[in-house]
Motif scaffolding. Sequence first.
Motif, PDB file in Angstrom:
ATOM      1  N   ARG A   1       7.518  -2.577  -8.863  1.00  0.00           N
ATOM      2  CA  ARG A   1       7.504  -2.571 -10.337  1.00  0.00           C
ATOM      3  C   ARG A   1       6.167  -2.072 -10.880  1.00  0.00           C
ATOM      4  N   GLU A   2       5.070  -2.566 -10.309  1.00  0.00           N
ATOM      5  CA  GLU A   2       3.748  -2.180 -10.804  1.00  0.00           C
ATOM      6  C   GLU A   2       3.450  -0.711 -10.550  1.00  0.00           C
ATOM      7  N   ALA A   3       4.090  -0.127  -9.544  1.00  0.00           N
ATOM      8  CA  ALA A   3       3.906   1.297  -9.262  1.00  0.00           C
ATOM      9  C   ALA A   3       4.779   2.169 -10.158  1.00  0.00           C
ATOM     10  N   GLY A   4       5.594   1.557 -11.005  1.00  0.00           N
ATOM     11  CA  GLY A   4       6.467   2.321 -11.896  1.00  0.00           C
ATOM     12  C   GLY A   4       7.684   2.890 -11.210  1.00  0.00           C
ATOM     13  N   LEU A   5       8.073   2.294 -10.070  1.00  0.00           N
ATOM     14  CA  LEU A   5       9.175   2.825  -9.275  1.00  0.00           C
ATOM     15  C   LEU A   5      10.470   2.026  -9.416  1.00  0.00           C
ATOM     16  N   GLU A   6      10.430   0.898 -10.087  1.00  0.00           N
ATOM     17  CA  GLU A   6      11.600   0.023 -10.125  1.00  0.00           C
ATOM     18  C   GLU A   6      12.815   0.698 -10.735  1.00  0.00           C
TER      19      GLU A   6
ATOM     20  N   GLN B   1       0.828  -1.204   0.000  1.00  0.00           N
ATOM     21  CA  GLN B   1       0.000   0.000   0.000  1.00  0.00           C
ATOM     22  C   GLN B   1       0.866   1.260   0.000  1.00  0.00           C
ATOM     23  N   TRP B   2       1.914   1.235   0.801  1.00  0.00           N
ATOM     24  CA  TRP B   2       2.790   2.406   0.917  1.00  0.00           C
ATOM     25  C   TRP B   2       3.427   2.741  -0.425  1.00  0.00           C
ATOM     26  N   LEU B   3       3.904   1.727  -1.127  1.00  0.00           N
ATOM     27  CA  LEU B   3       4.556   1.961  -2.417  1.00  0.00           C
ATOM     28  C   LEU B   3       3.546   2.443  -3.459  1.00  0.00           C
ATOM     29  N   GLN B   4       2.348   1.916  -3.409  1.00  0.00           N
ATOM     30  CA  GLN B   4       1.313   2.396  -4.327  1.00  0.00           C
ATOM     31  C   GLN B   4       1.034   3.880  -4.100  1.00  0.00           C
ATOM     32  N   ALA B   5       0.977   4.287  -2.835  1.00  0.00           N
ATOM     33  CA  ALA B   5       0.740   5.691  -2.519  1.00  0.00           C
ATOM     34  C   ALA B   5       1.940   6.554  -2.897  1.00  0.00           C
ATOM     35  N   ALA B   6       3.149   6.042  -2.674  1.00  0.00           N
ATOM     36  CA  ALA B   6       4.351   6.814  -2.998  1.00  0.00           C
ATOM     37  C   ALA B   6       4.457   7.104  -4.486  1.00  0.00           C
ATOM     38  N   ALA B   7       3.932   6.210  -5.298  1.00  0.00           N
ATOM     39  CA  ALA B   7       3.986   6.418  -6.745  1.00  0.00           C
ATOM     40  C   ALA B   7       3.182   7.634  -7.184  1.00  0.00           C
ATOM     41  N   GLN B   8       2.269   8.079  -6.328  1.00  0.00           N
ATOM     42  CA  GLN B   8       1.467   9.258  -6.665  1.00  0.00           C
ATOM     43  C   GLN B   8       2.196  10.555  -6.349  1.00  0.00           C
ATOM     44  N   GLN B   9       3.396  10.451  -5.759  1.00  0.00           N
ATOM     45  CA  GLN B   9       4.200  11.629  -5.430  1.00  0.00           C
ATOM     46  C   GLN B   9       5.622  11.455  -5.989  1.00  0.00           C
ATOM     47  N   PRO B  10       5.739  11.341  -7.301  1.00  0.00           N
ATOM     48  CA  PRO B  10       7.052  11.015  -7.890  1.00  0.00           C
ATOM     49  C   PRO B  10       8.110  12.084  -7.655  1.00  0.00           C
ATOM     50  N   GLN B  11       7.698  13.296  -7.307  1.00  0.00           N
ATOM     51  CA  GLN B  11       8.663  14.375  -7.100  1.00  0.00           C
ATOM     52  C   GLN B  11       9.321  14.300  -5.732  1.00  0.00           C
ATOM     53  N   GLN B  12       8.847  13.412  -4.849  1.00  0.00           N
ATOM     54  CA  GLN B  12       9.354  13.337  -3.488  1.00  0.00           C
ATOM     55  C   GLN B  12      10.160  12.045  -3.298  1.00  0.00           C
ATOM     56  N   PRO B  13      11.509  12.145  -3.213  1.00  0.00           N
ATOM     57  CA  PRO B  13      12.310  10.940  -3.016  1.00  0.00           C
ATOM     58  C   PRO B  13      12.053  10.342  -1.642  1.00  0.00           C
ATOM     59  N   PHE B  14      12.275   9.036  -1.520  1.00  0.00           N
ATOM     60  CA  PHE B  14      11.993   8.374  -0.254  1.00  0.00           C
ATOM     61  C   PHE B  14      12.996   7.266   0.026  1.00  0.00           C
ATOM     62  N   VAL B  15      13.092   6.948   1.310  1.00  0.00           N
ATOM     63  CA  VAL B  15      13.723   5.715   1.774  1.00  0.00           C
ATOM     64  C   VAL B  15      12.684   4.995   2.618  1.00  0.00           C
ATOM     65  N   LEU B  16      12.400   3.755   2.245  1.00  0.00           N
ATOM     66  CA  LEU B  16      11.463   2.920   2.992  1.00  0.00           C
ATOM     67  C   LEU B  16      12.222   1.734   3.565  1.00  0.00           C
ATOM     68  N   TYR B  17      12.153   1.584   4.876  1.00  0.00           N
ATOM     69  CA  TYR B  17      12.716   0.411   5.549  1.00  0.00           C
ATOM     70  C   TYR B  17      11.580  -0.555   5.846  1.00  0.00           C
ATOM     71  N   VAL B  18      11.737  -1.820   5.459  1.00  0.00           N
ATOM     72  CA  VAL B  18      10.746  -2.857   5.720  1.00  0.00           C
ATOM     73  C   VAL B  18      11.394  -3.934   6.577  1.00  0.00           C
TER      74      VAL B  18
END
Length: 487
Positions: free
Chosen positions: A273-278, A170-187
């Motif tokens: 990948r599906e969020a276009g972030l790969e 869910q988090w990655l799907q939401a992050a894809a809607q803000q492509p201008q904001q870089p992120f680091v996600l720890y899982v």
Amino acid sequence: MPRQNLVVIMSDEHDPRVMGCAGHPVAQTPHLDALAARGTRFTQAYTPSPICVPARAAFATGLRVHQTRHWDNAMPYTGAPRGWGYVLQRHRVRVESIGKLHYRSDEDPAGFDLEHIPMHVVGGHGMVWASIRDPYVSSPNGKRMLGDRIGGGESHYTSYDRSVTERSVQWLQAAAQQPQQPFVLYVGLVAPHFPLIAPQAFFDLYPLDHLPTPKLHPADGYQRHPWVQDYAAFMDNEDQFESPEERLRAFAAYYGLCSFLDHNVGQILDALREAGLEDSTTVVYTSDHGDNLGTRGLWGKSTLYQESVRVPMILAGPGVAPAVCDTPVDLLDLFPTILEGTGIDPAPEMGERPGRSLFALAAGAPQPERVVFSEYHAAGSNTAGFMVRKGRWKFHYYVRHRPELFDLDDDPEELHDLAGDPAHSGVVQAMEAELRRICDPEAVDALAKADQAAMIERLGGQAVAATLGSGGATPVPTAALVPAVSV
């Protein structure tokens, strides 16, 4: 490197040999294998300490355990010293966590803008009873470390990992809607950490009559090193199996949990990948430490042997060439790697930190002589243990006990201790000198015990301390067992 995103996936207790890409004879880990195929897999990656809390504090800060003084599972990270998360926040990079951290509390400034369903140590204090050392005490509840039941099925840990995975997707799907904001996600995923209960479909991948036999069992005449024997007596897992069949189920469950872990990693990578972030995201996969998995009749971590002290390390993403890298690395190298992966120059932030960027190590010439170091001051040890790896040699120094020396070129399974061989006395001396360039082992041992004694006194003395903390796996946060919400 231009600014981009980064995802760190950290499992718990994953021996790096239990992956298909590492050549394991039965392990089924297709998603980790695919990640390794498109990135660089580091074959000689180590933990700064083979137990959860010290390893994770070192990972957070990029500093060695004796530098941070997070000695054991009752001394969790609180945000000091400041780690890579703080640097990201200062540079206005969005940084959040989902899942197991094993720090003190979500109220501490540990370097995350938000912590989603975090698992932290029990009560903010962790396993205080195991901080009583020299002599150590036994678990306050007398329960078997590996769990009341072993085999196929579901546990709170498998439920938690499903929640962590769902929240990450869910988090990655939401992050894809803000492509201008870089992120680091720890899982932070828990599998394959005990209890040894694997979801049935994954448990069934490993028939009990097709499992590898662990090496160096005491029943076959092997004699443990005295320091290791202390740990074996402390946990005594091998003698607590109800039957030989249950023992076999323990192996199948561990392998099944590795495949369950792989399944969850696959879902996260698919979401990326599906969020276009790969194409704009670096992925790191690692673990906090390994697992003895029956070798030498031992289960869990807490030793300096390869099974326990090594970790998986895979780096994949833009600009990372598919490769296998044999240069020794450790979790401290992730401090500069995470910064560089988001376009931040790590050099001004390093200070005393010994790590080097995995990007540089992957792209550079092999460095087989690079020194890596690990240390242990926690449950089941009366004195400190230290490991130094340099080139073909792996050296174990135990305060008040004889050392061990292994030639990993000729003996990768550590079957033959060479420390007592006069022909290798010069190597022993040289490796001890390498250790003493890093720290004074006796002084560090004394400092750890002094810090632990002071903590025990603050909490009311040994009688109180002996009752504080779980006897096995850390309980799952109740918030993780409810449906995930949008992020």
